[in-house]
Write a protein that holds these residues in place. Sequence first.
Motif, PDB file in Angstrom:
ATOM      1  N   GLU A   1       0.851  -1.191   0.000  1.00 43.15           N
ATOM      2  CA  GLU A   1       0.000   0.000   0.000  1.00 43.15           C
ATOM      3  C   GLU A   1       0.889   1.245   0.000  1.00 43.15           C
ATOM      4  O   GLU A   1       1.823   1.354   0.792  1.00 43.15           O
ATOM      5  CB  GLU A   1      -0.891   0.008   1.248  1.00 43.15           C
ATOM      6  CG  GLU A   1      -1.790   1.216   1.342  1.00 43.15           C
ATOM      7  CD  GLU A   1      -2.655   1.207   2.601  1.00 43.15           C
ATOM      8  OE1 GLU A   1      -3.722   1.809   2.561  1.00 43.15           O
ATOM      9  OE2 GLU A   1      -2.257   0.590   3.603  1.00 43.15           O
ATOM     10  N   PRO A   2       0.609   2.210  -0.879  1.00 44.10           N
ATOM     11  CA  PRO A   2       1.405   3.435  -0.880  1.00 44.10           C
ATOM     12  C   PRO A   2       1.174   4.246   0.401  1.00 44.10           C
ATOM     13  O   PRO A   2       0.094   4.183   1.009  1.00 44.10           O
ATOM     14  CB  PRO A   2       0.924   4.205  -2.108  1.00 44.10           C
ATOM     15  CG  PRO A   2      -0.191   3.437  -2.699  1.00 44.10           C
ATOM     16  CD  PRO A   2      -0.378   2.181  -1.939  1.00 44.10           C
ATOM     17  N   LEU A   3       2.171   5.015   0.791  1.00 42.53           N
ATOM     18  CA  LEU A   3       2.093   5.791   2.016  1.00 42.53           C
ATOM     19  C   LEU A   3       0.955   6.810   1.962  1.00 42.53           C
ATOM     20  O   LEU A   3       0.261   7.019   2.966  1.00 42.53           O
ATOM     21  CB  LEU A   3       3.428   6.505   2.284  1.00 42.53           C
ATOM     22  CG  LEU A   3       3.485   7.340   3.558  1.00 42.53           C
ATOM     23  CD1 LEU A   3       3.262   6.466   4.778  1.00 42.53           C
ATOM     24  CD2 LEU A   3       4.804   8.065   3.644  1.00 42.53           C
ATOM     25  N   ASN A   4       0.738   7.423   0.816  1.00 40.62           N
ATOM     26  CA  ASN A   4      -0.336   8.414   0.699  1.00 40.62           C
ATOM     27  C   ASN A   4      -1.693   7.787   1.000  1.00 40.62           C
ATOM     28  O   ASN A   4      -2.533   8.397   1.665  1.00 40.62           O
ATOM     29  CB  ASN A   4      -0.359   9.035  -0.701  1.00 40.62           C
ATOM     30  CG  ASN A   4       0.851   9.902  -0.946  1.00 40.62           C
ATOM     31  OD1 ASN A   4       1.477  10.358   0.008  1.00 40.62           O
ATOM     32  ND2 ASN A   4       1.192  10.111  -2.202  1.00 40.62           N
ATOM     33  N   GLN A   5      -1.931   6.572   0.511  1.00 41.21           N
ATOM     34  CA  GLN A   5      -3.207   5.897   0.763  1.00 41.21           C
ATOM     35  C   GLN A   5      -3.349   5.564   2.247  1.00 41.21           C
ATOM     36  O   GLN A   5      -4.421   5.731   2.829  1.00 41.21           O
ATOM     37  CB  GLN A   5      -3.312   4.618  -0.088  1.00 41.21           C
ATOM     38  CG  GLN A   5      -4.597   3.848   0.120  1.00 41.21           C
ATOM     39  CD  GLN A   5      -5.835   4.647  -0.275  1.00 41.21           C
ATOM     40  OE1 GLN A   5      -5.814   5.371  -1.264  1.00 41.21           O
ATOM     41  NE2 GLN A   5      -6.889   4.538   0.515  1.00 41.21           N
ATOM     42  N   PHE A   6      -2.254   5.102   2.867  1.00 45.27           N
ATOM     43  CA  PHE A   6      -2.305   4.773   4.296  1.00 45.27           C
ATOM     44  C   PHE A   6      -2.584   6.029   5.123  1.00 45.27           C
ATOM     45  O   PHE A   6      -3.380   5.997   6.070  1.00 45.27           O
ATOM     46  CB  PHE A   6      -0.990   4.122   4.742  1.00 45.27           C
ATOM     47  CG  PHE A   6      -0.949   3.815   6.204  1.00 45.27           C
ATOM     48  CD1 PHE A   6      -1.712   2.790   6.737  1.00 45.27           C
ATOM     49  CD2 PHE A   6      -0.160   4.568   7.061  1.00 45.27           C
ATOM     50  CE1 PHE A   6      -1.695   2.521   8.093  1.00 45.27           C
ATOM     51  CE2 PHE A   6      -0.136   4.305   8.417  1.00 45.27           C
ATOM     52  CZ  PHE A   6      -0.903   3.279   8.934  1.00 45.27           C
ATOM     53  N   GLN A   7      -1.949   7.143   4.784  1.00 47.27           N
ATOM     54  CA  GLN A   7      -2.186   8.387   5.516  1.00 47.27           C
ATOM     55  C   GLN A   7      -3.629   8.863   5.344  1.00 47.27           C
ATOM     56  O   GLN A   7      -4.234   9.370   6.281  1.00 47.27           O
ATOM     57  CB  GLN A   7      -1.213   9.475   5.046  1.00 47.27           C
ATOM     58  CG  GLN A   7       0.205   9.226   5.507  1.00 47.27           C
ATOM     59  CD  GLN A   7       1.191  10.219   4.914  1.00 47.27           C
ATOM     60  OE1 GLN A   7       0.950  10.805   3.860  1.00 47.27           O
ATOM     61  NE2 GLN A   7       2.313  10.392   5.606  1.00 47.27           N
ATOM     62  N   GLN A   8      -4.180   8.672   4.174  1.00 47.61           N
ATOM     63  CA  GLN A   8      -5.576   9.054   3.949  1.00 47.61           C
ATOM     64  C   GLN A   8      -6.518   8.169   4.771  1.00 47.61           C
ATOM     65  O   GLN A   8      -7.473   8.660   5.375  1.00 47.61           O
ATOM     66  CB  GLN A   8      -5.914   8.952   2.461  1.00 47.61           C
ATOM     67  CG  GLN A   8      -7.293   9.454   2.126  1.00 47.61           C
ATOM     68  CD  GLN A   8      -7.573   9.406   0.626  1.00 47.61           C
ATOM     69  OE1 GLN A   8      -6.731   8.986  -0.158  1.00 47.61           O
ATOM     70  NE2 GLN A   8      -8.765   9.828   0.248  1.00 47.61           N
ATOM     71  N   ASP A   9      -6.225   6.856   4.801  1.00 45.73           N
ATOM     72  CA  ASP A   9      -7.024   5.945   5.640  1.00 45.73           C
ATOM     73  C   ASP A   9      -6.925   6.345   7.116  1.00 45.73           C
ATOM     74  O   ASP A   9      -7.928   6.343   7.835  1.00 45.73           O
ATOM     75  CB  ASP A   9      -6.546   4.505   5.476  1.00 45.73           C
ATOM     76  CG  ASP A   9      -6.867   3.921   4.114  1.00 45.73           C
ATOM     77  OD1 ASP A   9      -7.661   4.532   3.367  1.00 45.73           O
ATOM     78  OD2 ASP A   9      -6.304   2.851   3.801  1.00 45.73           O
ATOM     79  N   ASP A  10      -5.718   6.672   7.554  1.00 48.63           N
ATOM     80  CA  ASP A  10      -5.502   7.057   8.948  1.00 48.63           C
ATOM     81  C   ASP A  10      -6.314   8.310   9.284  1.00 48.63           C
ATOM     82  O   ASP A  10      -6.992   8.360  10.311  1.00 48.63           O
ATOM     83  CB  ASP A  10      -4.007   7.294   9.189  1.00 48.63           C
ATOM     84  CG  ASP A  10      -3.715   7.693  10.623  1.00 48.63           C
ATOM     85  OD1 ASP A  10      -4.053   6.926  11.542  1.00 48.63           O
ATOM     86  OD2 ASP A  10      -3.137   8.792  10.817  1.00 48.63           O
ATOM     87  N   TYR A  11      -6.258   9.308   8.429  1.00 44.07           N
ATOM     88  CA  TYR A  11      -7.005  10.540   8.671  1.00 44.07           C
ATOM     89  C   TYR A  11      -8.512  10.271   8.700  1.00 44.07           C
ATOM     90  O   TYR A  11      -9.227  10.753   9.584  1.00 44.07           O
ATOM     91  CB  TYR A  11      -6.672  11.579   7.596  1.00 44.07           C
ATOM     92  CG  TYR A  11      -7.450  12.852   7.757  1.00 44.07           C
ATOM     93  CD1 TYR A  11      -7.122  13.774   8.748  1.00 44.07           C
ATOM     94  CD2 TYR A  11      -8.539  13.125   6.942  1.00 44.07           C
ATOM     95  CE1 TYR A  11      -7.847  14.940   8.914  1.00 44.07           C
ATOM     96  CE2 TYR A  11      -9.274  14.286   7.098  1.00 44.07           C
ATOM     97  CZ  TYR A  11      -8.924  15.190   8.081  1.00 44.07           C
ATOM     98  OH  TYR A  11      -9.652  16.330   8.239  1.00 44.07           O
ATOM     99  N   THR A  12      -8.983   9.491   7.754  1.00 43.08           N
ATOM    100  CA  THR A  12     -10.413   9.168   7.696  1.00 43.08           C
ATOM    101  C   THR A  12     -10.855   8.427   8.953  1.00 43.08           C
ATOM    102  O   THR A  12     -11.918   8.710   9.521  1.00 43.08           O
ATOM    103  CB  THR A  12     -10.714   8.320   6.446  1.00 43.08           C
ATOM    104  OG1 THR A  12     -10.288   9.033   5.297  1.00 43.08           O
ATOM    105  CG2 THR A  12     -12.187   7.993   6.336  1.00 43.08           C
ATOM    106  N   CYS A  13     -10.045   7.477   9.398  1.00 46.02           N
ATOM    107  CA  CYS A  13     -10.426   6.671  10.567  1.00 46.02           C
ATOM    108  C   CYS A  13     -10.326   7.468  11.861  1.00 46.02           C
ATOM    109  O   CYS A  13     -11.114   7.255  12.784  1.00 46.02           O
ATOM    110  CB  CYS A  13      -9.561   5.417  10.636  1.00 46.02           C
ATOM    111  SG  CYS A  13      -9.978   4.228   9.337  1.00 46.02           S
TER     112      CYS A  13
END
Length: 182
Positions: A39-51
């Motif tokens: 998983e790219p870091l940008n996608q993980f950071q977006q998931d983290d922010y959303t959660c």
Amino acid sequence: MKPIRVAIPVSIVVALALGGCAVVPPSGPSVVALPRSGEPLNQFQQDDYTCRDYAFHSTDASGAAQSATANGVNSAALGTIGGAAVGALIGAATGNPAAGAAIGAGGGLLVGSSAGANGAQASAMGMQARYDAAYAQCMTSKGNTISQPPMAGYAPQPVYVAPPPRYVAPPPVIMYAPYPRY
């Protein structure tokens, strides 16, 4: 007799005592989220922010914090009023109800604010647990993994086993025969 000015120190004491009752909403999760492999870091950071946003809104952290703070302040106020009443009764029995009420109010403030601070701490821990659960559910639903730190615990005290007793026989007593008499 001069009146004693205690308005400033009492207000400072009250502000400090009630400050311990304030509950702050969780600022973030206390669990570790790990991205799924590839998983790219940008996608993980977006998931983290959303959660994080989901967890904050699903636990109603700001409303719960205000409620817990109000309960802590109410506990301190009730402790002060109850302490003043009991102090006045005891003071009346000894002939000085005003001094008894003042001493009782101070003691009631201390006891009430410590009870309020204890309740506020328990509320904060409960809010953090609800926040962590919502965050973990959201991150897991997006394919990420959660690693929870180990619970702090205490190791049991080592058991001391004494060695078995050793019995040592006393040294033999040598009896000398008396010299023969001739």
